[in-house]
Design an enzyme around this catalytic site. Structure first.
Site, PDB file in Angstrom:
ATOM      1  CB  SER A 232      -0.911   0.028   1.208  1.00 54.06           C
ATOM      2  OG  SER A 232      -1.720   1.144   1.561  1.00 54.06           O
TER       3      SER A 232
ATOM      4  CE1 TYR B 233      -3.501  -1.835   5.610  1.00 58.87           C
ATOM      5  CE2 TYR B 233      -3.464   0.459   5.090  1.00 58.87           C
ATOM      6  CZ  TYR B 233      -3.646  -0.767   4.871  1.00 58.87           C
ATOM      7  OH  TYR B 233      -3.650  -0.931   3.398  1.00 58.87           O
TER       8      TYR B 233
HETATM    9  C1  8X3 Z   1      -5.062   1.638   1.403  1.00 58.53           C
HETATM   10  C2  8X3 Z   1      -4.509   2.800   1.049  1.00 58.53           C
HETATM   11  O1  8X3 Z   1      -4.535   5.125   1.470  1.00 58.53           O
HETATM   12  O2  8X3 Z   1      -6.454   3.955   2.585  1.00 58.53           O
HETATM   13  O3  8X3 Z   1      -3.867   0.613   1.611  1.00 58.53           O
HETATM   14  O4  8X3 Z   1      -4.154   3.868   3.257  1.00 58.53           O
HETATM   15  S1  8X3 Z   1      -4.769   4.113   2.156  1.00 58.53           S
END
Ligand code: 8X3
Length: 249
Positions: free
Chosen positions: A135, A148
């Protein structure tokens, strides 16, 4: 090709599975939700093999792989490490440790374990491609991304380190780094089922869709074997970088 995709019961994984089958490939698809896997099996037919387990649970993962026909396990051409989730968008000091644990188990441990289980067979046949879904959150910090983002930074560095270890081998690794993607359960999961909050994330933005990501995966797997796409970072045109934050007290 034989394509192993984790997390096919929704979002990117589901779309990638559907499109791979449409393109004539065989797919082994994992997910936690048996009802959704069964529905997908009914839709996709005999070239789709469902495997029900929680990738964040290493015992379940190992049992599921041990039960898979060896001829299949030894002949995976592409592993798409897609399963992953975000939980919460609170600052670190207000988060739930269980959420952190779930993200670490799924996004990093599960992904590492899947790779550890399948990579030796790719090396043995000197052929294979691993696509790790990371990501932009692994590249740039943002408010509330704490663990995350850190799990996705792990995925990105793991992909690059795999490339280093695979020197001289015809086993390729690509780190796919999407920014804001809609049309998935991502934000509903992140906000623990708060649909209203999730909806606001995508209001008035032309976000990346699962179909966009699936097209990228199909493009990646169609590259000739002497080409390794190391990283593919992608954002919606209407998403860009935030500035550094200065708090003036
Ligand atoms: C997903 C992208 O921008 O929501 O991994 O972190 S974001």
């Amino acid at each position: 090709m034989n394509i192993f995709i984790t997390g096919v019961t929704s979002g990117f994984g589901k779309q990638i599975a559907i499109d791979c089958i449409k393109n004539g490939h065989a797919v082994i698809g994992t997910g936690r939700r048996l009802d959704k896997l069964t529905a997908l099996k009914n839709e996709l037919g005999e070239r789709f093999i469902p495997l029900a387990f929680d990738i964040g649970n290493l015992d379940e993962l190992n049992t599921a792989l041990a039960g898979l026909d060896k001829a299949i396990l030894h002949n995976i051409d592409v592993l798409v490490n897609n399963a992953g989730l975000a939980l919460g968008l609170e600052p670190a000091h207000q988060t739930d440790m269980n959420d952190w644990q779930t993200m670490i188990n799924t996004n990093t441990l599960g992904l590492a374990q899947m790779t550890h289980a399948i990579l030796p067979f790719m090396v043995a046949k000197d052929d294979g491609l691993i696509i790790n879904v990371s990501s932009t959150a692994g590249n740039y910090p943002y408010f509330g991304a704490n663990v995350y983002g850190a799990t996705k930074a792990f995925v990105t560095q793991f992909s690059l380190n795999l490339r280093a270890d695979l020197v001289g081998k015809n086993v390729r690794v690509t780190n796919l780094e999407p920014g804001l993607c809609g049309g998935t359960e991502f934000s509903n999961v992140r906000f623990h089922g708060d649909d209203n909050k999730a909806k606001q994330v995508y209001e008035n933005v032309a976000f990346i869709t699962p179909k966009d990501i699936s097209n990228m995966v199909l493009w990646l797997i169609s590259q000739p074997k002497h080409i390794n796409i190391n990283r593919l970072e992608v954002m919606p045109t209407m998403q860009t970088f935030a500035g550094l934050t200065v708090f003036k007290g």
